[in-house]
Write an enzyme that holds these catalytic residues in place. Sequence first.
Site, PDB file in Angstrom:
ATOM      1  N   PHE A 193       0.863  -1.172   0.000  1.00 14.74           N
ATOM      2  CA  PHE A 193       0.000   0.000   0.000  1.00 14.74           C
ATOM      3  C   PHE A 193       0.905   1.230   0.000  1.00 14.74           C
ATOM      4  O   PHE A 193       1.899   1.266   0.723  1.00 14.74           O
ATOM      5  CB  PHE A 193      -0.900  -0.001   1.237  1.00 14.74           C
ATOM      6  CG  PHE A 193      -1.952   1.066   1.240  1.00 14.74           C
ATOM      7  CD1 PHE A 193      -3.081   0.943   0.454  1.00 14.74           C
ATOM      8  CD2 PHE A 193      -1.793   2.210   2.009  1.00 14.74           C
ATOM      9  CE1 PHE A 193      -4.054   1.938   0.437  1.00 14.74           C
ATOM     10  CE2 PHE A 193      -2.757   3.211   2.008  1.00 14.74           C
ATOM     11  CZ  PHE A 193      -3.883   3.076   1.207  1.00 14.74           C
ATOM     12  N   ASP A 242       2.361  -5.496   8.340  1.00 13.28           N
ATOM     13  CA  ASP A 242       1.173  -4.651   8.248  1.00 13.28           C
ATOM     14  C   ASP A 242      -0.031  -5.582   8.151  1.00 13.28           C
ATOM     15  O   ASP A 242      -0.173  -6.336   7.184  1.00 13.28           O
ATOM     16  CB  ASP A 242       1.277  -3.759   7.010  1.00 13.28           C
ATOM     17  CG  ASP A 242       0.102  -2.796   6.872  1.00 13.28           C
ATOM     18  OD1 ASP A 242      -1.015  -3.145   7.292  1.00 13.28           O
ATOM     19  OD2 ASP A 242       0.290  -1.714   6.300  1.00 13.28           O
ATOM     20  N   TYR A 279     -10.437   0.125  11.315  1.00 13.85           N
ATOM     21  CA  TYR A 279     -11.701   0.541  10.708  1.00 13.85           C
ATOM     22  C   TYR A 279     -12.142  -0.377   9.574  1.00 13.85           C
ATOM     23  O   TYR A 279     -13.179  -0.137   8.973  1.00 13.85           O
ATOM     24  CB  TYR A 279     -11.618   1.994  10.218  1.00 13.85           C
ATOM     25  CG  TYR A 279     -10.390   2.344   9.412  1.00 13.85           C
ATOM     26  CD1 TYR A 279     -10.270   1.976   8.081  1.00 13.85           C
ATOM     27  CD2 TYR A 279      -9.348   3.049   9.992  1.00 13.85           C
ATOM     28  CE1 TYR A 279      -9.143   2.308   7.354  1.00 13.85           C
ATOM     29  CE2 TYR A 279      -8.225   3.388   9.271  1.00 13.85           C
ATOM     30  CZ  TYR A 279      -8.122   3.013   7.945  1.00 13.85           C
ATOM     31  OH  TYR A 279      -6.995   3.335   7.225  1.00 13.85           O
ATOM     32  N   LYS A 280     -11.401  -1.428   9.299  1.00 17.97           N
ATOM     33  CA  LYS A 280     -11.808  -2.381   8.263  1.00 17.97           C
ATOM     34  C   LYS A 280     -12.570  -3.543   8.922  1.00 17.97           C
ATOM     35  O   LYS A 280     -13.707  -3.390   9.331  1.00 17.97           O
ATOM     36  CB  LYS A 280     -10.580  -2.845   7.472  1.00 17.97           C
ATOM     37  CG  LYS A 280      -9.924  -1.744   6.642  1.00 17.97           C
ATOM     38  CD  LYS A 280      -8.751  -2.269   5.870  1.00 17.97           C
ATOM     39  CE  LYS A 280      -8.187  -1.282   4.867  1.00 17.97           C
ATOM     40  NZ  LYS A 280      -7.641  -0.054   5.443  1.00 17.97           N
ATOM     41  N   ARG A 300     -12.823  -4.410  -6.412  1.00 14.06           N
ATOM     42  CA  ARG A 300     -12.537  -5.110  -5.162  1.00 14.06           C
ATOM     43  C   ARG A 300     -13.837  -5.365  -4.400  1.00 14.06           C
ATOM     44  O   ARG A 300     -14.670  -4.465  -4.260  1.00 14.06           O
ATOM     45  CB  ARG A 300     -11.604  -4.307  -4.260  1.00 14.06           C
ATOM     46  CG  ARG A 300     -10.204  -4.138  -4.749  1.00 14.06           C
ATOM     47  CD  ARG A 300      -9.283  -3.667  -3.621  1.00 14.06           C
ATOM     48  NE  ARG A 300      -9.906  -2.704  -2.727  1.00 14.06           N
ATOM     49  CZ  ARG A 300      -9.394  -2.328  -1.557  1.00 14.06           C
ATOM     50  NH1 ARG A 300      -8.263  -2.834  -1.135  1.00 14.06           N
ATOM     51  NH2 ARG A 300     -10.018  -1.432  -0.802  1.00 14.06           N
TER      52      ARG A 300
END
Length: 394
Positions: free
Chosen positions: A126, A195, A220-221, A369
């Site tokens: 990312f 990560d 938050y995922k 996605r």
Amino acid sequence: MSELAERAEKLDAADELAHVRARFVLDDVTYLDGNSLGALPAHVPGRVEDVVRRQWGELRIRSWEESGWWTAPERIGDRIAPLVGAAPGQIVVGDSTSVNVFKALVGAVRLAGEGRDEILVDASTFPTDGYIAASAARLTGCALRPVQPDEVPAALSARTAAVLLNHVDYRTGRLHDLPSLTAAIRAAGAVAVWDLCHSAGALPVGLDEHGVDLAVGCTYKYLNGGPGAPAYLYVRRELQDRFDSPLPGWNSHAEPFGMRPEYAPAPGALRGRVGTPDILSMLALEAALDVWDGVTVEAVRAKSLALTDFFLQCVARYVPDGRVESLTPVPHEERGSQVALRCEDAGDVMKQLIERGVVGDYRAPDVLRFGFTPLYVGFADVERAARILGAVLD
């Protein structure tokens, strides 16, 4: 009703996690973007109202002690710990993922010691991880070397100080081999930094079991902590007394209220704290973690694989030949909890899907996605999403 719709109905009826769906605020939209932002747990608004009206509004400064504000970073870290396979006392919550990547990576180089002057970073990472890695390399005098995760064992050398890797590739959903890569990194005398943004809350991680040195992740995922919810930092217990954070704030001081001019680090994972905790979002996260009561990560992983298998089967049935190509690995041991489909005009396709009540997301230039959060996504959602995708592409 189609054969696949009937099958979805039976799978939902047999789903041991189906009851957890009622713990979230959901509507008629098929929400497959929990890999970007998790849905709202239904009890969180009431808890946040109490934090604002009573804890802040009435108790005010007293809440640092009486409402447990001061100990929230480590207390909530201990709530996250079992979801990533860590014993208590090794995770502290606070700051953003980017800030925690910086702490972990610079701290890793310092742990590695003299004579090691190279950082390896996941070449497909990312973007923010790459930006932070480049900055950390400049600050520590290290060379930065991007490599693909499967190239790491061959790239390791006596120069390697630290290796920063993503557990799950954010674009393709590929799950990387954390146990073997960690073992290779540690055998080479380097420090492993992982990560976990796209794996925590979706699959077993096993930080303690596999000897991971340092790890970071967002909340938050798949942890459903809310937009901008604070991230976390894991420091393996055996390294805590040597972890030298590049951001030594007053909150990580051994005597935070001593107001001493010289810095003395607090013991344990508290060294990962920096400044005053962001209490409102932190306590919203703490409330959100209640949805995990009675839920095991192993059950979540089993359902995740079943959902993604079923989605790929439905896509194969409903979508015209040649219109999409799956970038997500078929083998379970290589798959996270999302499916990425390469598709011409993917941005426009996703807009049409959203207009028809199926929410995923788009990554330039050509990737659709779809994230599958087993706590609230069902098999009927999966069948509907694939069927509408087929209609859009037909």
